[in-house]
Write a protein that holds these residues in place. Structure first.
Motif, PDB file in Angstrom:
ATOM      1  N   VAL A  58       0.802  -1.229   0.000  1.00 41.44           N
ATOM      2  CA  VAL A  58       0.000   0.000   0.000  1.00 41.44           C
ATOM      3  C   VAL A  58       0.834   1.278   0.000  1.00 41.44           C
ATOM      4  N   ALA A  59       2.123   1.205   0.300  1.00 43.61           N
ATOM      5  CA  ALA A  59       2.969   2.398   0.260  1.00 43.61           C
ATOM      6  C   ALA A  59       2.974   3.022  -1.131  1.00 43.61           C
ATOM      7  N   ASP A  72      -1.197   9.818  -2.507  1.00 47.70           N
ATOM      8  CA  ASP A  72      -2.262  10.344  -1.653  1.00 47.70           C
ATOM      9  C   ASP A  72      -3.551   9.533  -1.815  1.00 47.70           C
ATOM     10  N   THR A  73      -3.375   8.221  -1.956  1.00 49.42           N
ATOM     11  CA  THR A  73      -4.483   7.293  -2.126  1.00 49.42           C
ATOM     12  C   THR A  73      -4.403   6.245  -1.033  1.00 49.42           C
ATOM     13  N   THR A  74      -5.537   5.918  -0.450  1.00 50.12           N
ATOM     14  CA  THR A  74      -5.585   4.901   0.592  1.00 50.12           C
ATOM     15  C   THR A  74      -6.486   3.776   0.136  1.00 50.12           C
ATOM     16  N   ASN A 120      -2.886  -4.849  -8.153  1.00 50.58           N
ATOM     17  CA  ASN A 120      -1.625  -4.129  -8.313  1.00 50.58           C
ATOM     18  C   ASN A 120      -1.843  -2.627  -8.215  1.00 50.58           C
ATOM     19  N   THR A 121      -0.792  -1.919  -8.015  1.00 50.86           N
ATOM     20  CA  THR A 121      -0.830  -0.473  -7.844  1.00 50.86           C
ATOM     21  C   THR A 121      -1.548   0.211  -9.000  1.00 50.86           C
ATOM     22  N   ASP A 173       9.741   0.266   1.478  1.00 48.73           N
ATOM     23  CA  ASP A 173      10.281   0.424   2.835  1.00 48.73           C
ATOM     24  C   ASP A 173      11.040   1.733   3.010  1.00 48.73           C
ATOM     25  N   GLU A 174      11.010   2.604   2.019  1.00 49.81           N
ATOM     26  CA  GLU A 174      11.665   3.907   2.103  1.00 49.81           C
ATOM     27  C   GLU A 174      10.710   4.990   1.593  1.00 49.81           C
TER      28      GLU A 174
END
Length: 138
Positions: free
Chosen positions: A9-10, A16-18, A88-89, A124-125
């Motif tokens: 989800v990152a 700016d999407t959840t 997928n994203t 993770d960054e």
């Protein structure tokens, strides 16, 4: 099964999407499964008619909403079948009102866009405020 194929989800959050899930399961059960599976998306327990109010009855459905000027609008909906291929994203961003927010897309005045590929991150960054990505106005 739908939750188990969702990209990290990152990659949505940086646009700016959840992505959030909602079900009738108790939070204790949801949290146990989230920990087991390593899922990080928000997951809510419905205690009212939210699902039926938005066209999801017995099985599952996917809704997209946008908040603008203090109001919330539903901009996409599919129920029962048709959302199995998502995960997928790009699927999720492309069904939102603002899409990928890249310069090749049409966007309403005042919504930020960036060149393709510039907003991509390692999950993770997360990007910092001083990165090249334009700040989103609230």
């Amino acid at each position: 099964m739908v939750a188990d194929q969702v990209a990290h989800v990152a990659h949505l959050n940086v646009r700016d999407t959840t992505l959030a899930f909602a079900s009738r399961a108790p939070q204790a059960d949801i949290e146990r499964v989230k920990v087991r599976m390593g899922w990080e998306m928000p997951w809510y327990t419905m205690t009212d008619s939210f699902d039926a109010d938005f066209g999801v009855d017995e099985w599952h459905g996917t809704n997209a909403f946008i908040q603008d000027g203090g109001r919330v609008y539903r901009t996409y909906f599919v129920n029962n079948r048709g959302d199995e291929q998502m995960g997928n994203t790009w699927n999720y961003l492309d069904l939102t009102a603002l899409g990928r927010q890249e310069t090749w897309e049409d966007s309403p005045e005042g919504y930020p866009q960036s060149a393709p590929y510039e907003w991509w991150i390692w999950h993770d960054e997360p990007q910092q405020a001083d990165d090249h990505r334009p700040a989103r106005s609230s």
